[in-house]
Write a protein that holds these residues in place. Structure first.
Motif, PDB file in Angstrom:
ATOM      1  N   HIS A  23       5.568   1.153  -8.336  1.00 12.48           N
ATOM      2  CA  HIS A  23       5.236   2.184  -7.357  1.00 12.48           C
ATOM      3  C   HIS A  23       6.342   3.232  -7.188  1.00 12.48           C
ATOM      4  CE1 HIS A  23       2.709  -1.283  -6.191  1.00 12.48           C
ATOM      5  NE2 HIS A  23       1.789  -0.358  -5.931  1.00 12.48           N
ATOM      6  N   TRP A  57       9.538   2.745  -6.311  1.00 11.48           N
ATOM      7  CA  TRP A  57      10.605   2.511  -5.345  1.00 11.48           C
ATOM      8  C   TRP A  57      11.926   2.704  -6.101  1.00 11.48           C
ATOM      9  CZ3 TRP A  57      10.286  -1.312  -0.798  1.00 11.48           C
ATOM     10  CH2 TRP A  57       9.057  -1.173  -0.147  1.00 11.48           C
ATOM     11  N   THR A  80       5.909   7.322  -4.673  1.00  9.26           N
ATOM     12  CA  THR A  80       4.481   7.355  -4.337  1.00  9.26           C
ATOM     13  C   THR A  80       4.212   7.472  -2.837  1.00  9.26           C
ATOM     14  OG1 THR A  80       4.438   4.932  -4.370  1.00  9.26           O
ATOM     15  CG2 THR A  80       3.850   6.077  -6.412  1.00  9.26           C
ATOM     16  N   ASP A  81       5.260   7.639  -2.032  1.00  6.36           N
ATOM     17  CA  ASP A  81       5.076   7.788  -0.579  1.00  6.36           C
ATOM     18  C   ASP A  81       5.672   9.091  -0.075  1.00  6.36           C
ATOM     19  OD1 ASP A  81       4.109   6.928   1.909  1.00  6.36           O
ATOM     20  OD2 ASP A  81       5.990   5.909   2.414  1.00  6.36           O
ATOM     21  N   SER A 130       9.114   9.376   3.230  1.00  6.15           N
ATOM     22  CA  SER A 130       8.670   7.979   3.374  1.00  6.15           C
ATOM     23  C   SER A 130       9.467   7.278   4.474  1.00  6.15           C
ATOM     24  CB  SER A 130       8.853   7.234   2.055  1.00  6.15           C
ATOM     25  OG  SER A 130       8.565   5.848   2.232  1.00  6.15           O
TER      26      SER A 130
END
Length: 394
Positions: free
Chosen positions: A101, A103, A117-118, A122
């Motif tokens: 993802h 991170w 992805t955030d 985030s």
């Protein structure tokens, strides 16, 4: 009823003779995955690049990666879903990103510095992270410190063999993954009895005789223990069995007397750096499993790196204290013969025995003073280290 008794009898394992366990050395017994609180060589420096690689040391899953010339070590597990970071890559300088993802973790401190992805804002950024490990580069290898209780890593030079810290040298070696517990490998390296019999068939010893038996004692000096030979016997008559000799017509004539530099006789000349050290014996061992075998012109070292309870990494290096054009001759000799004769076939005999060793139970004999002395050293050193961490008198 009789059938149940019969089944129970087959499940009962007969007690074997000798020592049934290692309860005399509880810390050593518990160290199946190695001793924490030490530096361990992991791989060659040239093998650590910008692409992360996975390793296991003392049961710890670690990923190594190089950024801007510096090697870093992080715990090889993304805290999000447990995916190995060693499967990821670098998306930003000074970081490594999880392949699942995105991170992204700072290499210097392991903190989560971005979640691709955030988005840039985030809310979890800075609130998660992975443990990091101290890293050093010595002897052309990357070393990682595995802490015992979260302590800061001491200087790596305090753990290296002293003669390698202040002297110029040239080195050749190999790093191999091997089956078998690291303790079996370490005990094999310092073992008094095996070389005379197991290695008598090695190509490395083809033209050199091997003693049949020795009288040996173990002498502590500083953080090392040394095997000191008091008697060397090249042949013997065994009552009721017959004559056994290490002599062969094609081998060199055995030397007279005892010797403690090298294992082929008293040398005519010893390298000045080696002679200056004043080693009591040619085989020595220190924590956490560093073997040193001293020859007149070179020193051989073995580092037994624990992976898990059933596997270890063998690190064998040969050092000559040479400078200038002489280093080229060493490399030619090492790559042309020594690497495959000594670090290959000779050491491969050790790997074979380590893989098939199954102890305890064990029935020890007189030459095993080398094994029990090592276990005593490991036990006493570990007790002192634990006491120091707790602030207690050792």
């Amino acid at each position: 009823m009789a059938r149940r008794l019969e089944e129970g009898a087959t499940r009962t394992r007969p007690k074997l003779p000798g020592r049934q366990d290692w309860s005399s050395w509880p810390n050593y017994d518990a160290a199946a995955e190695g001793f924490r609180g030490y530096w361990y060589p992991v791989t060659w420096s040239s093998h650590v690049t910008g692409k992360p690689k996975a390793f296991t040391i003392c049961g710890e899953k670690i990923t190594l990666i190089r950024d801007n010339g510096t090697a870093y070590a992080l715990h090889d597990r993304c805290p999000h879903r447990g995916v190995p970071l060693s499967l990821g890559n670098q998306q930003f300088p000074g970081t490594v990103s999880c392949p699942y993802h995105g991170w992204t973790f700072d290499l210097t401190n392991g903190k989560l510095c971005a979640v691709i992805t955030d988005g840039p804002d985030s809310p979890i950024r800075g609130k998660a992270g992975v443990p990091t490990y101290a890293v050093a580069e010595r002897l052309g290898m990357v070393w990682v410190y595995v802490p015992l209780a979260g302590e800061a890593a001491p200087p790596i030079d305090e753990q290296l063999p002293e003669e390698l810290v202040d002297n110029a040298f040239v080195m050749g070696g190999r790093i191999d993954p091997r089956a078998g517990n690291w303790r079996f490998a370490c005990e094999n390296g310092f073992d008094e009895g095996h070389a005379k019999y197991l290695h008598r068939t090695s190509l490395w010893r083809l033209f050199k005789p091997m003693p049949v038996w020795n009288i040996t004692r173990v002498v502590p000096e500083g953080r090392w223990i040394y095997r000191v030979q008091d008697e060397v016997h090249w042949e013997a008559d065994f009552p009721g069995v017959g004559h056994w000799t290490g002599k062969r017509w094609w081998k060199l004539r055995p030397p007279k007397g005892t010797f403690n530099v090298g294992n082929t006789g008293t040398p005519k000349k010893v390298d000045p750096v080696i002679e200056k050290q004043g080693f009591p014996g040619f085989a020595s061992l220190s924590m956490p499993g560093v073997l040193r075998i001293v020859y007149p012109k070179f020193i051989h070292y073995e580092f037994y790196v624990p992976v898990d309870a059933d596997n270890h990494r063998y690190v064998g290096v040969m050092v000559n204290f040479l400078k200038g054009v002489a280093t080229a001759r060493f490399y030619a000799k090492y790559l042309g013969a020594i690497r495959w004769l000594f670090h290959g076939q000779f050491s491969g005999q050790d790997a074979w025995m380590v893989d098939v060793t199954d102890a305890p139970p064990e029935k020890l004999y007189r030459p095993d003073v080398s094994l029990t002395s090592w276990r005593n050293l490991a036990e006493s050193t570990t007790r002192q280290k634990l006491a120091a961490l707790k602030g207690e008198p050792s």
